[in-house]
Design a protein around this motif. Structure first.
Motif, PDB file in Angstrom:
ATOM      1  N   UNK A  11      10.402  -3.676   8.080  1.00 53.43           N
ATOM      2  CA  UNK A  11       9.613  -4.829   8.511  1.00 53.43           C
ATOM      3  C   UNK A  11       8.119  -4.514   8.633  1.00 53.43           C
ATOM      4  N   UNK A  12       7.722  -3.290   8.265  1.00 55.56           N
ATOM      5  CA  UNK A  12       6.320  -2.908   8.419  1.00 55.56           C
ATOM      6  C   UNK A  12       5.395  -3.789   7.582  1.00 55.56           C
ATOM      7  N   UNK A  13       4.347  -4.293   8.202  1.00 53.80           N
ATOM      8  CA  UNK A  13       3.340  -5.082   7.490  1.00 53.80           C
ATOM      9  C   UNK A  13       2.568  -4.192   6.516  1.00 53.80           C
ATOM     10  N   UNK A  14       2.202  -4.715   5.336  1.00 57.61           N
ATOM     11  CA  UNK A  14       1.388  -3.924   4.408  1.00 57.61           C
ATOM     12  C   UNK A  14       0.073  -3.463   5.028  1.00 57.61           C
ATOM     13  N   UNK A  15      -0.496  -4.266   5.918  1.00 61.40           N
ATOM     14  CA  UNK A  15      -1.756  -3.867   6.552  1.00 61.40           C
ATOM     15  C   UNK A  15      -1.528  -2.752   7.572  1.00 61.40           C
ATOM     16  N   UNK A  16      -0.407  -2.800   8.283  1.00 63.22           N
ATOM     17  CA  UNK A  16      -0.050  -1.707   9.174  1.00 63.22           C
ATOM     18  C   UNK A  16       0.129  -0.430   8.370  1.00 63.22           C
ATOM     19  N   UNK A  17       0.827  -0.553   7.249  1.00 63.99           N
ATOM     20  CA  UNK A  17       1.050   0.584   6.356  1.00 63.99           C
ATOM     21  C   UNK A  17      -0.277   1.204   5.927  1.00 63.99           C
ATOM     22  N   UNK A  50      -1.161   0.763  -1.982  1.00 64.04           N
ATOM     23  CA  UNK A  50      -1.416  -0.394  -1.124  1.00 64.04           C
ATOM     24  C   UNK A  50      -2.298  -1.436  -1.824  1.00 64.04           C
ATOM     25  N   UNK A  51      -3.256  -0.964  -2.624  1.00 62.55           N
ATOM     26  CA  UNK A  51      -4.119  -1.905  -3.333  1.00 62.55           C
ATOM     27  C   UNK A  51      -3.415  -2.589  -4.498  1.00 62.55           C
ATOM     28  N   UNK A  52      -2.877  -1.792  -5.408  1.00 65.67           N
ATOM     29  CA  UNK A  52      -2.215  -2.352  -6.593  1.00 65.67           C
ATOM     30  C   UNK A  52      -0.741  -2.660  -6.326  1.00 65.67           C
ATOM     31  N   UNK A  53      -0.019  -1.732  -5.708  1.00 67.76           N
ATOM     32  CA  UNK A  53       1.398  -1.956  -5.460  1.00 67.76           C
ATOM     33  C   UNK A  53       1.648  -3.094  -4.488  1.00 67.76           C
ATOM     34  N   UNK A  54       1.008  -3.043  -3.315  1.00 69.67           N
ATOM     35  CA  UNK A  54       1.167  -4.102  -2.300  1.00 69.67           C
ATOM     36  C   UNK A  54       0.271  -5.301  -2.586  1.00 69.67           C
ATOM     37  N   UNK A  55      -0.677  -5.122  -3.469  1.00 77.58           N
ATOM     38  CA  UNK A  55      -1.614  -6.184  -3.872  1.00 77.58           C
ATOM     39  C   UNK A  55      -2.487  -6.647  -2.698  1.00 77.58           C
ATOM     40  N   UNK A  56      -2.882  -5.682  -1.858  1.00 79.42           N
ATOM     41  CA  UNK A  56      -3.868  -5.970  -0.823  1.00 79.42           C
ATOM     42  C   UNK A  56      -5.254  -6.054  -1.464  1.00 79.42           C
ATOM     43  N   UNK A  57      -6.181  -6.656  -0.751  1.00 78.34           N
ATOM     44  CA  UNK A  57      -7.543  -6.822  -1.261  1.00 78.34           C
ATOM     45  C   UNK A  57      -8.176  -5.467  -1.560  1.00 78.34           C
ATOM     46  N   UNK A  58      -8.505  -5.229  -2.833  1.00 80.88           N
ATOM     47  CA  UNK A  58      -8.963  -3.900  -3.239  1.00 80.88           C
ATOM     48  C   UNK A  58     -10.254  -3.460  -2.546  1.00 80.88           C
ATOM     49  N   UNK A  59     -11.292  -4.301  -2.439  1.00 81.93           N
ATOM     50  CA  UNK A  59     -12.495  -3.851  -1.727  1.00 81.93           C
ATOM     51  C   UNK A  59     -12.206  -3.439  -0.282  1.00 81.93           C
ATOM     52  N   UNK A  60     -11.287  -4.153   0.379  1.00 82.82           N
ATOM     53  CA  UNK A  60     -10.936  -3.794   1.751  1.00 82.82           C
ATOM     54  C   UNK A  60     -10.205  -2.454   1.790  1.00 82.82           C
ATOM     55  N   UNK A  61      -9.286  -2.236   0.843  1.00 79.48           N
ATOM     56  CA  UNK A  61      -8.567  -0.966   0.771  1.00 79.48           C
ATOM     57  C   UNK A  61      -9.547   0.186   0.547  1.00 79.48           C
ATOM     58  N   UNK A 118      16.159   8.318  -1.124  1.00 82.03           N
ATOM     59  CA  UNK A 118      14.851   7.718  -1.361  1.00 82.03           C
ATOM     60  C   UNK A 118      14.231   7.259  -0.052  1.00 82.03           C
ATOM     61  N   UNK A 119      12.899   7.460   0.065  1.00 80.84           N
ATOM     62  CA  UNK A 119      12.217   6.999   1.263  1.00 80.84           C
ATOM     63  C   UNK A 119      11.864   5.510   1.125  1.00 80.84           C
ATOM     64  N   UNK A 120      11.167   4.983   2.111  1.00 79.07           N
ATOM     65  CA  UNK A 120      10.913   3.537   2.173  1.00 79.07           C
ATOM     66  C   UNK A 120      10.144   3.029   0.960  1.00 79.07           C
ATOM     67  N   UNK A 121       9.130   3.787   0.503  1.00 74.48           N
ATOM     68  CA  UNK A 121       8.343   3.334  -0.645  1.00 74.48           C
ATOM     69  C   UNK A 121       9.076   3.568  -1.969  1.00 74.48           C
ATOM     70  N   UNK A 122       9.802   4.675  -2.044  1.00 74.72           N
ATOM     71  CA  UNK A 122      10.545   4.962  -3.269  1.00 74.72           C
ATOM     72  C   UNK A 122      11.607   3.910  -3.546  1.00 74.72           C
TER      73      UNK A 122
END
Length: 207
Positions: A61-67, A106-117, A152-156
């Protein structure tokens, strides 16, 4: 003697850990350099605790931003506690992943805002920039086959499309920073890959 930071990047299963160890042995035996091998996130006690939280499959349930922020927190601890002191002493620091992983995952995989990452990366790295980044590039299917039936871990455990986005992100980073990020094909024998990496590192140390 000037300290150097060399980072290894690539999707899971690309062979980073194996090549980091190959490089360590060569640097110590052939170049007589003091070497410190680290992993990001991890290595220091605090960063290892954060790593366990990040990779635990129970934390779905971890948020991508928390990650993102947890990765940066672990990295800041690693940099301040281990990387900066080692560089100041003239060591070659080899790090299995660094902030390019965060951009890719996090930027490409999670598709978070790249400039912020990328801004978060600057904070987490505490001003440290790798002198050389080795990107071990491998097709996702080949990487998945290498992982086989390992736990496999959470991301794998993410879907294949996620890992395809991560790989594409890495290649875009290499295109944007060709002076620092060197793409090394990871679908070859270990020694052939190690030889190419040694040539890249020898050029760095001679510069």
């Amino acid at each position: 003697m000037q300290g150097r930071l060399i980072t290894f990047e690539g999707i899971d299963g690309a062979g980073k850990s194996v090549q980091a160890e190959e490089l360590r042995r060569w640097l110590e035996r052939e170049q007589q350099r003091k070497v410190l091998v680290l992993r990001d996130p991890g290595t220091s006690p605090i960063a290892e605790q954060i790593r366990r939280i990040l990779l635990d499959p129970a934390n779905g349930a971890m948020s991508p931003w928390t990650e993102l922020l947890l990765y940066e927190a672990a990295r800041a601890q690693l940099v301040e506690e281990l990387i900066k002191p080692a560089l100041a002493q003239g060591s070659v620091v080899i790090c299995d992943r660094f902030y390019d992983s965060t951009t890719a995952y996090q930027g490409y995989g999670r598709q978070l805002d790249l400039p912020t990452v990328m801004q978060a990366n600057r904070i987490g790295a505490c001003g440290v920039v790798p002198d050389l980044t080795i990107l071990l590039d491998l097709e996702v299917e080949a990487a998945l086959q290498r992982k086989g039936h390992l736990a496999l871990d959470r991301l794998e455990r993410e879907e294949r499309a996620f890992h395809e986005r991560v790989r594409r992100g890495y290649l875009e980073l290499a295109h944007a920073e060709p002076g620092r990020v060197k793409v090394v094909k990871g679908d070859r024998p270990v020694e052939a890959i190690a030889k190419e990496i040694r040539q890249l590192v020898a050029a760095l140390l001679a510069g």
